[in-house]
Design a protein around this motif. Structure first.
Motif, mmCIF file in Angstrom:
data_model
loop_
_atom_site.group_PDB
_atom_site.id
_atom_site.type_symbol
_atom_site.label_atom_id
_atom_site.label_comp_id
_atom_site.label_asym_id
_atom_site.label_seq_id
_atom_site.Cartn_x
_atom_site.Cartn_y
_atom_site.Cartn_z
ATOM 1 N N LEU A 199 0.828 -1.206 0.000
ATOM 2 C CA LEU A 199 0.000 0.000 0.000
ATOM 3 C C LEU A 199 0.860 1.253 0.000
ATOM 4 C CD1 LEU A 199 -2.719 -1.054 2.580
ATOM 5 C CD2 LEU A 199 -2.876 -1.069 0.085
ATOM 6 N N ARG A 200 0.307 2.321 -0.600
ATOM 7 C CA ARG A 200 1.032 3.593 -0.697
ATOM 8 C C ARG A 200 0.443 4.643 0.229
ATOM 9 N NH1 ARG A 200 2.374 3.990 -7.188
ATOM 10 N NH2 ARG A 200 2.818 1.780 -7.482
ATOM 11 N N TYR A 201 -0.307 4.224 1.220
ATOM 12 C CA TYR A 201 -0.855 5.155 2.201
ATOM 13 C C TYR A 201 -0.929 4.427 3.542
ATOM 14 C CZ TYR A 201 -5.275 2.599 1.728
ATOM 15 O OH TYR A 201 -6.245 1.626 1.713
ATOM 16 N N GLY A 202 -1.192 5.186 4.597
ATOM 17 C CA GLY A 202 -1.164 4.608 5.930
ATOM 18 C C GLY A 202 -2.502 4.669 6.631
ATOM 19 N N ARG A 203 -2.466 4.449 7.936
ATOM 20 C CA ARG A 203 -3.699 4.329 8.696
ATOM 21 C C ARG A 203 -4.386 5.671 8.907
ATOM 22 N NH1 ARG A 203 -2.623 -0.316 13.326
ATOM 23 N NH2 ARG A 203 -1.864 -1.929 11.891
ATOM 24 N N ARG A 204 -3.651 6.770 8.828
ATOM 25 C CA ARG A 204 -4.293 8.074 9.009
ATOM 26 C C ARG A 204 -5.327 8.321 7.909
ATOM 27 N NH1 ARG A 204 -0.552 13.179 10.099
ATOM 28 N NH2 ARG A 204 -0.227 11.865 11.944
ATOM 29 N N LEU A 205 -4.924 8.110 6.667
ATOM 30 C CA LEU A 205 -5.870 8.275 5.561
ATOM 31 C C LEU A 205 -6.987 7.248 5.652
ATOM 32 C CD1 LEU A 205 -6.750 9.611 2.951
ATOM 33 C CD2 LEU A 205 -5.178 8.109 1.706
ATOM 34 N N ALA A 206 -6.653 6.032 6.083
ATOM 35 C CA ALA A 206 -7.685 5.003 6.252
ATOM 36 C C ALA A 206 -8.728 5.455 7.272
ATOM 37 C CB ALA A 206 -7.046 3.695 6.690
ATOM 38 N N GLY A 207 -8.273 6.054 8.373
ATOM 39 C CA GLY A 207 -9.202 6.555 9.380
ATOM 40 C C GLY A 207 -10.084 7.662 8.847
ATOM 41 N N VAL A 208 -9.507 8.563 8.050
ATOM 42 C CA VAL A 208 -10.297 9.639 7.446
ATOM 43 C C VAL A 208 -11.393 9.061 6.559
ATOM 44 C CG1 VAL A 208 -10.210 11.566 5.808
ATOM 45 C CG2 VAL A 208 -8.462 11.355 7.590
ATOM 46 N N CYS A 209 -11.041 8.053 5.757
ATOM 47 C CA CYS A 209 -12.029 7.428 4.866
ATOM 48 C C CYS A 209 -13.170 6.790 5.655
ATOM 49 C CB CYS A 209 -11.352 6.389 3.977
ATOM 50 S SG CYS A 209 -10.290 7.084 2.706
ATOM 51 N N PHE A 210 -12.836 6.182 6.794
ATOM 52 C CA PHE A 210 -13.885 5.555 7.597
ATOM 53 C C PHE A 210 -14.814 6.611 8.202
ATOM 54 C CE2 PHE A 210 -15.381 3.332 11.519
ATOM 55 C CZ PHE A 210 -16.105 2.343 10.863
ATOM 56 N N VAL A 211 -14.250 7.725 8.635
ATOM 57 C CA VAL A 211 -15.068 8.816 9.176
ATOM 58 C C VAL A 211 -15.968 9.391 8.082
ATOM 59 C CG1 VAL A 211 -14.999 11.145 10.140
ATOM 60 C CG2 VAL A 211 -13.473 9.386 11.042
ATOM 61 N N VAL A 212 -15.424 9.558 6.882
ATOM 62 C CA VAL A 212 -16.228 10.060 5.766
ATOM 63 C C VAL A 212 -17.367 9.099 5.447
ATOM 64 C CG1 VAL A 212 -16.201 10.605 3.296
ATOM 65 C CG2 VAL A 212 -14.362 11.431 4.776
ATOM 66 N N PHE A 213 -17.062 7.792 5.458
ATOM 67 C CA PHE A 213 -18.100 6.801 5.208
ATOM 68 C C PHE A 213 -19.237 6.924 6.212
ATOM 69 C CE2 PHE A 213 -19.760 2.715 6.734
ATOM 70 C CZ PHE A 213 -20.486 2.328 5.625
ATOM 71 N N LEU A 214 -18.903 6.981 7.507
ATOM 72 C CA LEU A 214 -19.933 7.070 8.536
ATOM 73 C C LEU A 214 -20.712 8.377 8.441
ATOM 74 C CD1 LEU A 214 -18.076 5.614 11.665
ATOM 75 C CD2 LEU A 214 -19.801 4.495 10.246
ATOM 76 N N SER A 215 -20.026 9.482 8.163
ATOM 77 C CA SER A 215 -20.693 10.775 8.070
ATOM 78 C C SER A 215 -21.666 10.809 6.894
ATOM 79 C CB SER A 215 -19.652 11.892 7.915
ATOM 80 O OG SER A 215 -18.763 11.919 9.015
ATOM 81 N N ALA A 216 -21.230 10.287 5.752
ATOM 82 C CA ALA A 216 -22.114 10.260 4.585
ATOM 83 C C ALA A 216 -23.302 9.338 4.819
ATOM 84 C CB ALA A 216 -21.331 9.815 3.352
ATOM 85 N N LEU A 217 -23.070 8.216 5.521
ATOM 86 C CA LEU A 217 -24.168 7.305 5.824
ATOM 87 C C LEU A 217 -25.183 7.979 6.739
ATOM 88 C CD1 LEU A 217 -25.427 4.502 5.637
ATOM 89 C CD2 LEU A 217 -23.963 3.790 7.542
ATOM 90 N N ALA A 218 -24.703 8.718 7.733
ATOM 91 C CA ALA A 218 -25.614 9.429 8.629
ATOM 92 C C ALA A 218 -26.435 10.463 7.857
ATOM 93 C CB ALA A 218 -24.820 10.106 9.750
ATOM 94 N N CYS A 219 -25.791 11.162 6.945
ATOM 95 C CA CYS A 219 -26.512 12.152 6.131
ATOM 96 C C CYS A 219 -27.552 11.482 5.241
ATOM 97 C CB CYS A 219 -25.534 12.950 5.282
ATOM 98 S SG CYS A 219 -24.470 14.070 6.224
ATOM 99 N N SER A 220 -27.219 10.293 4.728
ATOM 100 C CA SER A 220 -28.153 9.612 3.831
ATOM 101 C C SER A 220 -29.407 9.146 4.555
ATOM 102 C CB SER A 220 -27.461 8.406 3.172
ATOM 103 O OG SER A 220 -27.320 7.323 4.085
ATOM 104 N N LEU A 221 -29.339 8.996 5.880
ATOM 105 C CA LEU A 221 -30.488 8.541 6.654
ATOM 106 C C LEU A 221 -31.442 9.671 7.022
ATOM 107 C CD1 LEU A 221 -28.629 6.054 9.044
ATOM 108 C CD2 LEU A 221 -29.971 5.496 7.017
ATOM 109 N N ILE A 222 -31.061 10.905 6.762
ATOM 110 C CA ILE A 222 -31.932 12.052 7.029
ATOM 111 C C ILE A 222 -33.018 12.101 5.971
ATOM 112 C CG2 ILE A 222 -32.047 14.562 7.236
ATOM 113 C CD1 ILE A 222 -29.108 14.525 8.077
ATOM 114 N N PRO A 223 -34.298 12.083 6.347
ATOM 115 C CA PRO A 223 -35.380 12.093 5.344
ATOM 116 C C PRO A 223 -35.280 13.308 4.426
ATOM 117 C CG PRO A 223 -36.238 11.614 7.538
ATOM 118 C CD PRO A 223 -34.816 12.032 7.721
#
Length: 409
Positions: A199-223
């Motif tokens: 891999l050419r990236y580390g856990r910091r970027l991986a953590g950012v991606c996971f936060v983005v995933f959760l944030s977008a999922l939370a937004c998608s659940l808003i009617p």
């Protein structure tokens, strides 16, 4: 993550090379997500040597664990390892655009494309191609990943579990079970460190991606209201991409709940798009382009198609990016290496189950079909020809057999 533990060929490519290879696959990979795994193994393990079987199964295991389109995630990961982020984007665009454009065009111009005896024969030929490709890939993976009785038993158990369970969730259970049995019983040397991912990236970027995933999922659940809107469309397809395990056909009931039950598109139009998706190369998730273009947003159809397409793929890619660094770190540990050996064996079992149901059961309906498959298998296994030759043979033979004067009629 340093790269000395992996073959240098794994990061020797460029994005243009990745785009060319995946574009050809995007134009010719018929048969659905399970067949794509066979195409990918043929192209990247046997023909080009970008990966070995262990690394290929390593990537496939994590893609099977995560929600989203497993074959597209696998392609994204292969492009990432080969040529970095540009390679990942090139792999996704090249593999996805052909079928996405075809599905978009179908939404606009060809609602009757799959009707008639000729269209039915072509679709049937594509199903036979899937039988050839999946069986070829399965045999090659089984030779490498089930070399002893224990791993054969894991594969058989995983296959039986999925076939008897009948639900996509059992695939996840089979992989978890394979990992557990492997961790307890497989030999420590069962996993080759050479399969560690460069891999050419580390856990910091991986953590950012996971936060983005959760944030977008939370937004998608808003009617967003009952009337279709661009935000509602994005949320609906993001939810579908976030919650589907198994990919491919499994996403269809989720999408039906999002767009048909919501009243955004009629049942007939939805089923017409589903039928068209069976005849397209590339990922079945490009059905989203058809549905996004078909929903009346009061906006240009291409905008709805693009938003739906991006929204359904994004969560799977975010999760894959977030998970890969931790996965790569784990496999260097003996217990994890044994677990991965068990998971790899379970993946072989899953492919065997899929070969039987639905690939074989939906494709081979009689002796003539079995003969077509046998010839196609000889083309790719004995003569070592490209899967494109099997595609041409199976479709041509199926069409000829549908004619009154056809030799197989």
């Amino acid at each position: 993550m340093s790269a000395p533990d992996v073959p240098s060929r794994a990061n020797a490519g460029d994005a243009a090379e990745v785009f060319r290879v995946f574009l050809r696959l995007g134009l010719s990979s018929f048969g659905g997500p399970i067949a794509h795994l066979g195409y990918f193994r043929e192209e990247f393990v046997r023909r080009r040597g970008w990966l070995d079987d262990a690394a290929f199964a390593h990537l496939l295991s994590i893609c099977q664990f995560l929600p989203g389109p497993a074959s597209s995630q696998l392609g994204f990961a292969i492009g990432l390892l080969r040529a970095g982020w540009r390679g990942a984007l090139a792999a996704f665009l090249a593999f996805t655009l052909p079928s996405a454009l075809l599905m978009f065009g179908f939404a606009l111009y060809a609602p009757q494309f799959l009707h008639g005896p000729m269209g039915t024969a072509v679709i049937h030929g594509l199903k036979l191609v899937a039988v050839v490709v999946v069986s070829h890939g399965l045999l090659g993976m089984a030779r490498s990943l089930t070399p002893d009785l224990l791993r054969v038993a894991i594969a058989v158990g995983a296959s039986a579990l999925v076939l008897l369970g009948g639900d996509a969730g059992w695939q996840f259970v089979a992989i978890l079970g394979g990992g557990l049995v492997g961790a307890l019983l497989c030999r420590p040397a069962a996993f080759d460190r050479a399969a560690t991912l460069p891999l050419r990236y580390g856990r910091r970027l991986a953590g950012v991606c996971f936060v983005v995933f959760l944030s977008a999922l939370a937004c998608s659940l808003i009617p967003s209201g009952a009337a279709p809107s661009l935000r509602g469309l994005a949320g609906a397809f993001y939810r579908a991409g976030s919650f589907v395990f198994g990919g491919g056909h499994v996403v269809l009931p989720l999408l039906k709940d999002e767009v048909v039950v919501a009243g955004w598109i009629g049942t007939d139009a939805f089923l017409a798009g589903y039928g068209a998706a069976q005849a397209m190369p590339g990922p079945m998730f490009t059905l989203a382009a058809y549905l996004g273009a078909s929903v009346d947003l009061g906006l240009p159809p291409w905008l709805g198609a693009g938003v739906a397409l991006a929204s359904i793929f994004l969560p799977g890619f975010l999760l894959l990016t977030a998970a890969l660094p931790a996965w790569s770190a784990l496999v260097s540990r003996p217990w994890a290496a044994r677990s991965v050996a068990g998971i790899n064996a379970a993946v072989v079992g899953l492919l065997a189950a899929a070969l039987y149901d639905p690939v074989w059961r939906e494709g081979v309906t009689g002796l003539a079909d079995a003969v077509i498959v046998a010839v196609g298998w000889l083309l790719v296994w004995r003569l070592r020809l490209s899967a494109v030759w099997a595609l041409a043979w199976c479709v041509g033979a199926a069409v000829a057999g549908s004619l009154p004067i056809g030799p197989l009629a």
